[in-house]
Write a protein that holds these residues in place. Structure first.
Motif, PDB file in Angstrom:
ATOM      1  N   ILE A 135      24.524  15.059  44.044  1.00  0.00           N
ATOM      2  CA  ILE A 135      24.555  13.663  43.579  1.00  0.00           C
ATOM      3  C   ILE A 135      25.473  13.512  42.369  1.00  0.00           C
ATOM      4  O   ILE A 135      26.284  12.578  42.286  1.00  0.00           O
ATOM      5  N   TYR A 136      25.380  14.435  41.424  1.00  0.00           N
ATOM      6  CA  TYR A 136      26.238  14.348  40.242  1.00  0.00           C
ATOM      7  C   TYR A 136      27.678  14.759  40.548  1.00  0.00           C
ATOM      8  O   TYR A 136      28.615  14.295  39.889  1.00  0.00           O
ATOM      9  N   ALA A 137      27.874  15.616  41.546  1.00  0.00           N
ATOM     10  CA  ALA A 137      29.231  15.994  41.938  1.00  0.00           C
ATOM     11  C   ALA A 137      29.986  14.773  42.468  1.00  0.00           C
ATOM     12  O   ALA A 137      31.201  14.639  42.260  1.00  0.00           O
ATOM     13  N   GLU A 138      29.271  13.871  43.145  1.00  0.00           N
ATOM     14  CA  GLU A 138      29.905  12.668  43.676  1.00  0.00           C
ATOM     15  C   GLU A 138      30.389  11.748  42.557  1.00  0.00           C
ATOM     16  O   GLU A 138      31.334  10.966  42.733  1.00  0.00           O
ATOM     17  N   LYS A 139      29.769  11.831  41.399  1.00  0.00           N
ATOM     18  CA  LYS A 139      30.125  10.969  40.271  1.00  0.00           C
ATOM     19  C   LYS A 139      31.336  11.476  39.500  1.00  0.00           C
ATOM     20  O   LYS A 139      31.857  10.771  38.634  1.00  0.00           O
ATOM     21  N   THR A 140      31.762  12.709  39.775  1.00  0.00           N
ATOM     22  CA  THR A 140      32.914  13.253  39.047  1.00  0.00           C
ATOM     23  C   THR A 140      34.191  12.545  39.498  1.00  0.00           C
ATOM     24  O   THR A 140      34.346  12.206  40.674  1.00  0.00           O
ATOM     25  N   ARG A 141      35.098  12.324  38.571  1.00  0.00           N
ATOM     26  CA  ARG A 141      36.379  11.660  38.877  1.00  0.00           C
ATOM     27  C   ARG A 141      37.571  12.563  38.584  1.00  0.00           C
ATOM     28  O   ARG A 141      38.694  12.243  38.952  1.00  0.00           O
ATOM     29  N   HIS A 142      37.350  13.661  37.901  1.00  0.00           N
ATOM     30  CA  HIS A 142      38.427  14.583  37.561  1.00  0.00           C
ATOM     31  C   HIS A 142      37.965  16.006  37.869  1.00  0.00           C
ATOM     32  O   HIS A 142      36.756  16.303  37.867  1.00  0.00           O
ATOM     33  N   ILE A 143      38.922  16.884  38.116  1.00  0.00           N
ATOM     34  CA  ILE A 143      38.590  18.265  38.453  1.00  0.00           C
ATOM     35  C   ILE A 143      37.857  18.943  37.305  1.00  0.00           C
ATOM     36  O   ILE A 143      36.959  19.767  37.525  1.00  0.00           O
ATOM     37  N   TRP A 144      38.190  18.571  36.061  1.00  0.00           N
ATOM     38  CA  TRP A 144      37.539  19.226  34.927  1.00  0.00           C
ATOM     39  C   TRP A 144      36.070  18.833  34.842  1.00  0.00           C
ATOM     40  O   TRP A 144      35.233  19.625  34.392  1.00  0.00           O
ATOM     41  N   GLU A 145      35.736  17.607  35.299  1.00  0.00           N
ATOM     42  CA  GLU A 145      34.326  17.213  35.311  1.00  0.00           C
ATOM     43  C   GLU A 145      33.545  18.046  36.333  1.00  0.00           C
ATOM     44  O   GLU A 145      32.403  18.445  36.082  1.00  0.00           O
ATOM     45  N   LEU A 146      34.186  18.308  37.482  1.00  0.00           N
ATOM     46  CA  LEU A 146      33.537  19.142  38.492  1.00  0.00           C
ATOM     47  C   LEU A 146      33.357  20.562  37.975  1.00  0.00           C
ATOM     48  O   LEU A 146      32.304  21.194  38.205  1.00  0.00           O
ATOM     49  N   LEU A 147      34.357  21.062  37.243  1.00  0.00           N
ATOM     50  CA  LEU A 147      34.256  22.404  36.673  1.00  0.00           C
ATOM     51  C   LEU A 147      33.158  22.463  35.599  1.00  0.00           C
ATOM     52  O   LEU A 147      32.485  23.486  35.457  1.00  0.00           O
ATOM     53  N   VAL A 148      32.993  21.364  34.856  1.00  0.00           N
ATOM     54  CA  VAL A 148      31.901  21.304  33.878  1.00  0.00           C
ATOM     55  C   VAL A 148      30.564  21.398  34.589  1.00  0.00           C
ATOM     56  O   VAL A 148      29.645  22.106  34.143  1.00  0.00           O
ATOM     57  N   LEU A 149      30.440  20.705  35.735  1.00  0.00           N
ATOM     58  CA  LEU A 149      29.197  20.755  36.508  1.00  0.00           C
ATOM     59  C   LEU A 149      28.921  22.170  36.994  1.00  0.00           C
ATOM     60  O   LEU A 149      27.772  22.642  36.937  1.00  0.00           O
ATOM     61  N   VAL A 150      29.969  22.856  37.466  1.00  0.00           N
ATOM     62  CA  VAL A 150      29.808  24.262  37.861  1.00  0.00           C
ATOM     63  C   VAL A 150      29.421  25.102  36.649  1.00  0.00           C
ATOM     64  O   VAL A 150      28.576  26.002  36.730  1.00  0.00           O
ATOM     65  N   GLY A 151      30.035  24.786  35.498  1.00  0.00           N
ATOM     66  CA  GLY A 151      29.709  25.506  34.270  1.00  0.00           C
ATOM     67  C   GLY A 151      28.257  25.354  33.869  1.00  0.00           C
ATOM     68  O   GLY A 151      27.670  26.270  33.275  1.00  0.00           O
ATOM     69  N   TYR A 152      27.660  24.199  34.203  1.00  0.00           N
ATOM     70  CA  TYR A 152      26.242  24.026  33.905  1.00  0.00           C
ATOM     71  C   TYR A 152      25.396  25.032  34.681  1.00  0.00           C
ATOM     72  O   TYR A 152      24.297  25.387  34.253  1.00  0.00           O
ATOM     73  N   GLY A 153      25.933  25.483  35.819  1.00  0.00           N
ATOM     74  CA  GLY A 153      25.245  26.542  36.559  1.00  0.00           C
ATOM     75  C   GLY A 153      25.166  27.812  35.731  1.00  0.00           C
ATOM     76  O   GLY A 153      24.160  28.526  35.750  1.00  0.00           O
ATOM     77  N   ALA A 154      26.249  28.083  34.968  1.00  0.00           N
ATOM     78  CA  ALA A 154      26.248  29.245  34.073  1.00  0.00           C
ATOM     79  C   ALA A 154      25.235  29.064  32.948  1.00  0.00           C
ATOM     80  O   ALA A 154      24.569  30.025  32.537  1.00  0.00           O
ATOM     81  N   VAL A 155      25.096  27.824  32.447  1.00  0.00           N
ATOM     82  CA  VAL A 155      24.099  27.555  31.405  1.00  0.00           C
ATOM     83  C   VAL A 155      22.691  27.815  31.939  1.00  0.00           C
ATOM     84  O   VAL A 155      21.856  28.423  31.267  1.00  0.00           O
ATOM     85  N   ILE A 156      22.447  27.356  33.170  1.00  0.00           N
ATOM     86  CA  ILE A 156      21.141  27.589  33.798  1.00  0.00           C
ATOM     87  C   ILE A 156      20.908  29.085  33.988  1.00  0.00           C
ATOM     88  O   ILE A 156      19.797  29.589  33.777  1.00  0.00           O
ATOM     89  N   ALA A 157      21.958  29.813  34.372  1.00  0.00           N
ATOM     90  CA  ALA A 157      21.831  31.263  34.563  1.00  0.00           C
ATOM     91  C   ALA A 157      21.474  31.948  33.254  1.00  0.00           C
ATOM     92  O   ALA A 157      20.613  32.840  33.226  1.00  0.00           O
ATOM     93  N   VAL A 158      22.121  31.559  32.153  1.00  0.00           N
ATOM     94  CA  VAL A 158      21.833  32.147  30.845  1.00  0.00           C
ATOM     95  C   VAL A 158      20.404  31.818  30.418  1.00  0.00           C
ATOM     96  O   VAL A 158      19.668  32.688  29.909  1.00  0.00           O
ATOM     97  N   ALA A 159      19.989  30.560  30.627  1.00  0.00           N
ATOM     98  CA  ALA A 159      18.624  30.157  30.268  1.00  0.00           C
ATOM     99  C   ALA A 159      17.601  30.935  31.080  1.00  0.00           C
ATOM    100  O   ALA A 159      16.556  31.359  30.559  1.00  0.00           O
ATOM    101  N   THR A 160      17.899  31.141  32.361  1.00  0.00           N
ATOM    102  CA  THR A 160      16.990  31.906  33.222  1.00  0.00           C
ATOM    103  C   THR A 160      16.906  33.357  32.770  1.00  0.00           C
ATOM    104  O   THR A 160      15.810  33.930  32.681  1.00  0.00           O
ATOM    105  N   ALA A 161      18.070  33.958  32.478  1.00  0.00           N
ATOM    106  CA  ALA A 161      18.086  35.353  32.030  1.00  0.00           C
ATOM    107  C   ALA A 161      17.315  35.512  30.725  1.00  0.00           C
ATOM    108  O   ALA A 161      16.558  36.483  30.546  1.00  0.00           O
ATOM    109  N   ALA A 162      17.484  34.562  29.808  1.00  0.00           N
ATOM    110  CA  ALA A 162      16.778  34.632  28.526  1.00  0.00           C
ATOM    111  C   ALA A 162      15.270  34.504  28.725  1.00  0.00           C
ATOM    112  O   ALA A 162      14.484  35.259  28.139  1.00  0.00           O
TER     113      ALA A 162
END
Length: 213
Positions: A135-162
């Motif tokens: 749903i949030y990927a559909e709201k992206t208008r630039h490639i960098w916004e999509l990359l930020v969304l993918v980057g949030y996956g890394a944030v979730i991974a770090v939070a999970t590992a911690a």
């Protein structure tokens, strides 16, 4: 795209703290090495699920001919159901049956990996998480916004590992009551976000609702 709201939503729905009791239960009898490997694999798997959902989710919707508005309404309902589970102090993505729990306990006792199933899927990143990312990927208008969304996956991974790495101290400090309170708070936030997602989808399906007096 609002850059903060997707991260808040993902943190609320994944909520690694709520999965800490399951991590402790499933890793009983594991060596330190096995436990570390479980933390690494489950965290990386969560990142992969979120990243794939962000990059390929819209293409899958197009392949099946599903409009984003319909998906928003369906995904919003799924988020709302997940928030209701959290308000009852249950993990948002918890859909495991008693038979699956027993099968997982047998795998754990045999030293098999439980990092991907059930820790990552469905406890951490199940259908509600995937729907949110699409749903949030559909709201992206630039490639960098999509990359930020993918980057949030890394944030979730770090939070999970911690959360998993500090599982024992967290369980001692917060206790079951503290974890339940935080889960309910996250559920309340998620319920509000779910209503917003559904309202957006309904507005696209029925424009008259937007222009109603």
């Amino acid at each position: 795209m609002d850059l903060i709201k997707p991260l808040i939503t993902l943190l609320a729905i994944v909520n690694p703290l709520a999965i800490v009791p399951f991590f402790i239960h499933y890793t009983q009898g594991f060596t330190d090495g096995q436990r570390r490997r479980t933390v690494m694999v489950s965290s990386f798997s969560a990142f992969v699920v979120i990243g794939i959902s962000a990059l390929l989710g819209l293409q899958l919707l197009a392949f099946f001919g599903i409009s984003i508005a319909s998906f928003q309404v369906g995904g919003g309902m799924l988020l709302l159901m997940s928030s209701l589970s959290m308000l009852n102090a249950q993990p948002a993505e918890m859909k495991t049956t008693n038979e699956e729990i027993r099968a997982t306990e047998v795998k754990a006792s045999l030293g098999a990996s439980i990092a991907v199933v059930p820790l990552t899927i469905p406890l951490l990143t199940g259908p509600a998480t995937m729907s949110t990312v699409v749903i949030y990927a559909e709201k992206t208008r630039h490639i960098w916004e999509l990359l930020v969304l993918v980057g949030y996956g890394a944030v979730i991974a770090v939070a999970t590992a911690a959360a998993f790495s500090l599982a024992q101290p967290i369980a001692r400090v917060l206790g079951k009551t503290g974890i339940n309170v935080m889960t309910r708070l996250m559920g309340l936030i998620l319920a509000a976000l779910a209503v917003e997602v559904m309202a957006d989808g309904l507005g696209k399906l029925f424009p008259i609702l937007i222009h109603a007096p």
